[in-house]
Design a protein around this motif. Structure first.
Motif, PDB file in Angstrom:
ATOM      1  N   LYS A  47       0.811  -1.207   0.000  1.00  0.00           N
ATOM      2  CA  LYS A  47       0.000   0.000   0.000  1.00  0.00           C
ATOM      3  C   LYS A  47       0.846   1.259   0.000  1.00  0.00           C
ATOM      4  CE  LYS A  47      -4.121   1.930   2.145  1.00  0.00           C
ATOM      5  NZ  LYS A  47      -5.166   1.765   3.160  1.00  0.00           N
ATOM      6  N   ASP A  84      -2.943   6.846  -5.672  1.00  0.00           N
ATOM      7  CA  ASP A  84      -3.703   5.793  -5.003  1.00  0.00           C
ATOM      8  C   ASP A  84      -4.660   5.122  -5.979  1.00  0.00           C
ATOM      9  OD1 ASP A  84      -4.469   4.506  -2.384  1.00  0.00           O
ATOM     10  OD2 ASP A  84      -6.409   5.291  -3.003  1.00  0.00           O
ATOM     11  N   LYS A 101      -4.405   1.140  -7.062  1.00  0.00           N
ATOM     12  CA  LYS A 101      -5.515   0.190  -6.930  1.00  0.00           C
ATOM     13  C   LYS A 101      -5.790  -0.527  -8.241  1.00  0.00           C
ATOM     14  CE  LYS A 101      -7.796   2.544  -3.087  1.00  0.00           C
ATOM     15  NZ  LYS A 101      -8.960   3.336  -2.635  1.00  0.00           N
ATOM     16  N   ARG A 125      -3.080  -3.044  -8.582  1.00  0.00           N
ATOM     17  CA  ARG A 125      -3.301  -4.097  -7.585  1.00  0.00           C
ATOM     18  C   ARG A 125      -4.237  -5.175  -8.133  1.00  0.00           C
ATOM     19  NH1 ARG A 125      -7.243  -4.285  -3.127  1.00  0.00           N
ATOM     20  NH2 ARG A 125      -6.470  -5.704  -1.514  1.00  0.00           N
TER      21      ARG A 125
END
Length: 973
Positions: free
Chosen positions: A670, A808, A812, A815
């Protein structure tokens, strides 16, 4: 339409009115037009017109004679020179008898914008006088569509007095679609047009033929048409019988080169745009299969188009989705949004529109069109995000099902697959999507599990059966499933009627069917300990997070082994080497190659070519190919004495490539993940910096070498002094004693003899114009160390500030790809992954057990469950649209618009009030006359002896406040 006109025009108007032809008369334009307007105004008042006083002996005239007198008076006023006055009076009265067909346009009272409104209302009024059948209004409806006056259509044609049938709206619907009139399309669908009956494949082909020849979609379709004609041979012009009357009855035949467009070209265009996310569209009516090659498909289409083309009369299976695609391809914003509202599967449809528009924007050359495509694509992504957010707030489990549900409308695609293809990073950043990914990532383990517990359990597997790691209880899943079957009558707004277990989507390819069989065995097992042991073992080792952890640990071990061999245990060529550990390293890399082969050729259900192209698109897969290729080259070269050192150098470079692969592994973190995104964007800035630096390096290096050394043909030294030495100047390494003539070291052996220099002797430095060398050095250092370096820092700062805001979101999105990769990987990491590969080979090739999880994150839903999910999604979409409409109604612009409409209405009412005041004035004049006449009659009778009064005459009350001069309305006027 009557503008001005003479006496002869009255006869023409009268004859056409008798044939029920409507007329629009412009008041104030001339004699004939003004006469008709006055007739309609004065004669319609009837007894309100003041009769001329007549002697008592003549008696009163009949009403028709009275109308004739009034008509004669007005005809005489406008046509004083006409001889045959009575004939004109007859014409005027005949025109008055057909006054329902006459519409008056008052130019001073109405604006020029209202002219088309008056004209269209005149036509509608005339049609209503002839018949109330809807077929009589088709021409007026077409005119309303052509003028884009949906307000008139609503007030005059669709006010409930006309029963519209499907056949009456068919042609107008086509006109509205082609001419981009979304409000009419909405009006037609709300008033009797069934889209299922309307949109056949023949009409869909006609709509695509109507594309503008300047649009990008038309150009792409023509390329596919040219390909079909080139490979399959030219087809006859309009091979299937195209009945224009039954097809569209509208001008869609232009351009003529698009006449042969068929459903196949549309399918190929969508396949080119959407890629491998969806199965080909429209293959079912064309009787084609996804695995059919292009040449076979073209031959099949040639044969099919030469026949009767039976597919053309079939109904389109998903009409709203097909119209949505058609509108999106033309970049029609309002039309596309309306079709999206009407189509099902709102989230997936919006993401598909986003994907299509972003792909088209890459091909579009016009800047304005490209920008509008990107804006519309972002709008659809926001719509998908809003609807899914509403769904997630309503029901978390149903929203998860929505993300992985396989869509029959969009070629078997899922929301996650479409969002990935559309690069919908904002959609992936939603908490609902991330919650699903986290649930898949952790499997049946609790998401709050610490990493150190996983590492400890990884090395000590018996800890699985302790309370060190918490697992979700299977009994809870069973209860949820039981509750699900009993919730058929739950509210669609918020009930969790659709529940799925992660066991349905968490299985990898080699254990899907075995996991289901194991669950079935657990229910009837006599020994509870053994099933618990097997189940808990699978719950830990088959979770993607465990697979990731195993790959990370084993990869660090691989890098350690590789480094040890390079630094300590790199043996000479055979027969003295390689060492045992080096053979272990070779086997380790071999298992990595096997895994890359599995990912390339055995993942997914597409063709081999599509799988390869999909694999090669990933940047880290390219990195793996480079690392394995360098390793194979180094392994081959180190086996021979003559290339041993070269092989060692290749291994050293290859180790760097393998080490850089760690960046991809830690992208899941993260904190590190967003920073990796920032570093990746900064790398692009470095290339621009290197471009400017290379220009100055070349300019300064060549000039410096030419000024310092008059002749030096040695290539290696030229390269060092032209590129390498100026590059080191940036970092402060400046050899002054080799550049400044005043600081030359004595005793240096050099020569100016060209023969000796060519033999390898050191050339002497030239002292001529040495001052220029120093000046160039100062300028070069000023530009590179101050200007370019600070420019690079500024670019880094700009990139950091720009990417940091959305890092961010980008992380994501990355991810998801990493979770998808490890979700499909076997649980064992290299080199033990070879066991999983052998297991897969035995099940797939020998035992012929099909894989349940060929595709990732896919859940097929059929029947009632699918209908309930679609209905629930539609309800959430309606909630979003209702909230948006409410916000729009409450916005300042909408309030101003409504106020403007009300002001216009008030102004029109004021015009009518003025007309009423004029008539009231006429009525007051008549009343005064009647009052005077009655007073005269009373006085005459009171003075005569004919009647003897029995009581005194009535006294006149004081009516001064109600007199015409003091009337409030008259005073206002």
């Amino acid at each position: 339409m009557l503008i001005s006109g003479d006496a002869a025009m009255l006869e023409r108007v009268d004859l056409s009115l008798k044939k029920a032809t409507p007329w629009l008369v412009l008041n104030g334009s001339g004699p004939a037009a003004d006469l008709i307007c006055e007739l309609l105004d004065a004669l319609a008042a009837g007894p309100m017109s003041p009769p001329s006083p007549q002697p008592e002996a003549e008696g009163s005239k009949s009403p028709s004679a009275e109308l004739r007198d009034r008509a004669r008076e007005r005809v005489r006023r406008h046509f004083t020179a006409e001889a045959d006055l009575e004939k004109l009076v007859d014409r005027a009265l005949s025109i008055y008898q057909n006054r329902d067909l006459i519409t008056v346009f008052h130019g001073e009272q109405e604006s020029s914008d209202d002219f088309d409104t008056v004209l269209l209302k005149a036509l509608v009024r005339a049609s209503k006088r002839v018949s109330s059948d809807a077929s009589e209004y088709t021409e007026e409806l077409k005119l309303a569509v052509a003028w884009n006056r949906v307000d008139i259509a609503k007030s005059e044609l669709f006010n409930g007095g006309i029963q519209w049938q499907y056949e009456d709206l068919e042609d107008s619907m086509t006109d509205a679609l082609i001419n981009d009139k979304p409000q009419f399309v909405r009006l037609f669908t709300e008033n009797g047009l069934n889209i299922l009956d309307y949109l056949t494949y023949r009409r869909l082909e006609g709509l695509y033929r109507s594309l503008s020849d300047s649009s990008l979609a038309f150009t792409l379709l023509q390329r596919r048409l040219t390909e079909r004609q080139g490979l399959a041979g030219s087809l006859p012009t309009v091979p299937c019988s195209l009945d224009r009357a039954s097809l569209l009855k509208s001008p869609i035949s232009e351009p003529s080169s698009a006449k042969e467009l068929s459903l196949y070209e549309m399918s190929r265009l969508l396949w080119d745009i959407l890629g491998d996310v969806c199965e080909p569209f429209y293959y079912s009516p064309l009787k084609l299969d996804q695995s059919t090659s292009t040449r076979r498909a073209l031959k099949h289409m040639k044969k099919l188009l030469l026949e009767e083309c039976p597919y053309k009369e079939q109904r389109c299976l998903s009409p709203w989705a097909s119209l949505f695609i058609w509108a999106v391809l033309q970049n029609r914003s309002e039309m596309a949004v309306y079709f999206w509202e009407m189509a099902g599967e709102s989230v997936l449809s919006a993401l598909a529109g986003c994907k299509i528009l972003r792909e088209l924007s890459k091909l579009e050359s016009e800047t304005e069109t490209k920008l509008s495509m990107k804006e519309l694509a972002q709008k659809f992504e926001n719509l998908a995000l809003d609807v899914f957010s509403e769904c997630y707030q309503s029901s978390e489990r149903r929203s998860f099902t929505l993300l992985i549900r396989k869509s029959p409308v969009w070629g078997g695609a899922t929301c996650l697959q479409m969002a990935t293809a559309a690069d919908a990073r904002l959609f992936f950043s939603h908490d609902g999507v991330q919650s699903l990914l986290s649930q898949i990532w952790w499997g049946d383990m609790e998401r709050s599990t610490k990493v150190w517990k996983l590492v400890l359990t990884f090395f000590l597997p018996p800890l699985i059966y302790t309370n060190l790691i918490t697992f979700r209880e299977q009994e809870e899943e069973g209860k949820s499933e039981e509750v699900t079957h009993g919730r058929d009558t739950d509210s669609l707004d918020g009930g969790d009627a659709t529940v799925f277990s992660l066991a349905d989507i968490m299985q990898t390819e080699e254990d899907a069917e075995e996991y289901a069989a194991l669950r079935a065995k657990l229910k009837g097992a006599s020994n509870p300990k053994r099933p618990f042991i097997l189940l808990r073992w699978r719950e830990f080792w088959f979770a993607p997070v465990t697979s990731f952890l195993g790959n990370v640990l084993m990869y660090f071990l691989f890098l350690s082994l590789f480094a040890y061999i390079l630094l300590v245990d790199f043996k000479p060529p055979p027969p003295h080497g390689p060492s045992t550990l080096e053979f272990v390293l070779y086997f380790w890399v071999f298992t990595m190659v096997c895994e890359e082969i599995r990912q390339t050729f055995f993942v997914g259900s597409n063709t081999i070519y599509q799988r390869m192209s999909l694999y090669i698109q990933d940047m880290w897969n390219k990195c793996d190919i480079l690392a394995i290729s360098l390793f194979a080259l180094g392994m081959c070269c180190r086996m021979f004495p003559w290339s041993y050192e070269f092989g060692r150098a290749v291994f050293a470079v290859d180790y760097m490539v393998f080490t850089l692969r760690l960046i991809h592994i830690f992208a899941i973190h993260k904190q590190l993940g967003p920073k990796i995104i920032i570093v990746g964007n900064m790398m692009k800035d470095i290339f621009f910096f290197l471009f400017f630096l290379a220009v100055w390096l070349l300019a300064y290096g060549v000039a410096n070498q030419a000024l310092l050394y008059s002749y030096d043909p040695r290539p290696n030294w030229i390269f060092r002094r032209v590129f390498y030495r100026p590059y080191l100047h940036i970092f402060g390494q400046i050899p002054i004693h080799e550049m400044d003539a005043d600081k030359l070291e004595e005793g240096i052996q050099c020569t100016n003899n060209a023969t000796l220099i060519e033999a390898g002797a050191e050339p002497c430095m030239s002292t001529y114009a040495n001052w220029l060398v120093v000046i160039l050095l100062v300028i070069y250092l000023l530009v590179t160390n101050i200007l370019l370096v600070n420019l690079l820092i500024a670019m880094f700062s700009h990139t950091f500030s720009k990417v940091q805001e959305n890092s961010d979101t980008y992380w994501k999105f990355q991810r998801y790809k990493l979770i998808l990769e490890y979700h499909s990987r076997p649980c064992l990491a290299p080199p033990f992954i070879i066991i999983s590969h052998l297991h897969l080979f035995i099940k797939r090739r020998i035992r012929r057990i099909p894989s349940v999880k060929i595709k990732h994150f896919v859940l097929e839903i059929h029947g009632r469950q699918a209908s309930k999910l679609n209905m629930w999604e539609a309800i959430q979409k309606e909630n979003i649209l209702s909230a948006q409409n409410k916000r729009e109604r409450e916005s300042d612009s909408e309030r101003l618009k409504r106020t403007s409409v009300k002001v216009d209405s008030v102004l029109k009412q004021m015009v009518k009030i003025q007309d009423h005041n004029r008539r009231l004035r006429m009525l007051e004049t008549e009343l005064e006359y009647c009052s005077s006449a009655l007073s005269w009659m009373v006085d005459a009778l009171s003075q005569s002896n004919l009647i003897k009064p029995t009581r005194p005459p009535p006294i006149l009350r004081d009516l001064t406040p109600l007199s015409p001069t003091n009337c409030p309305m008259n005073s206002e006027i």
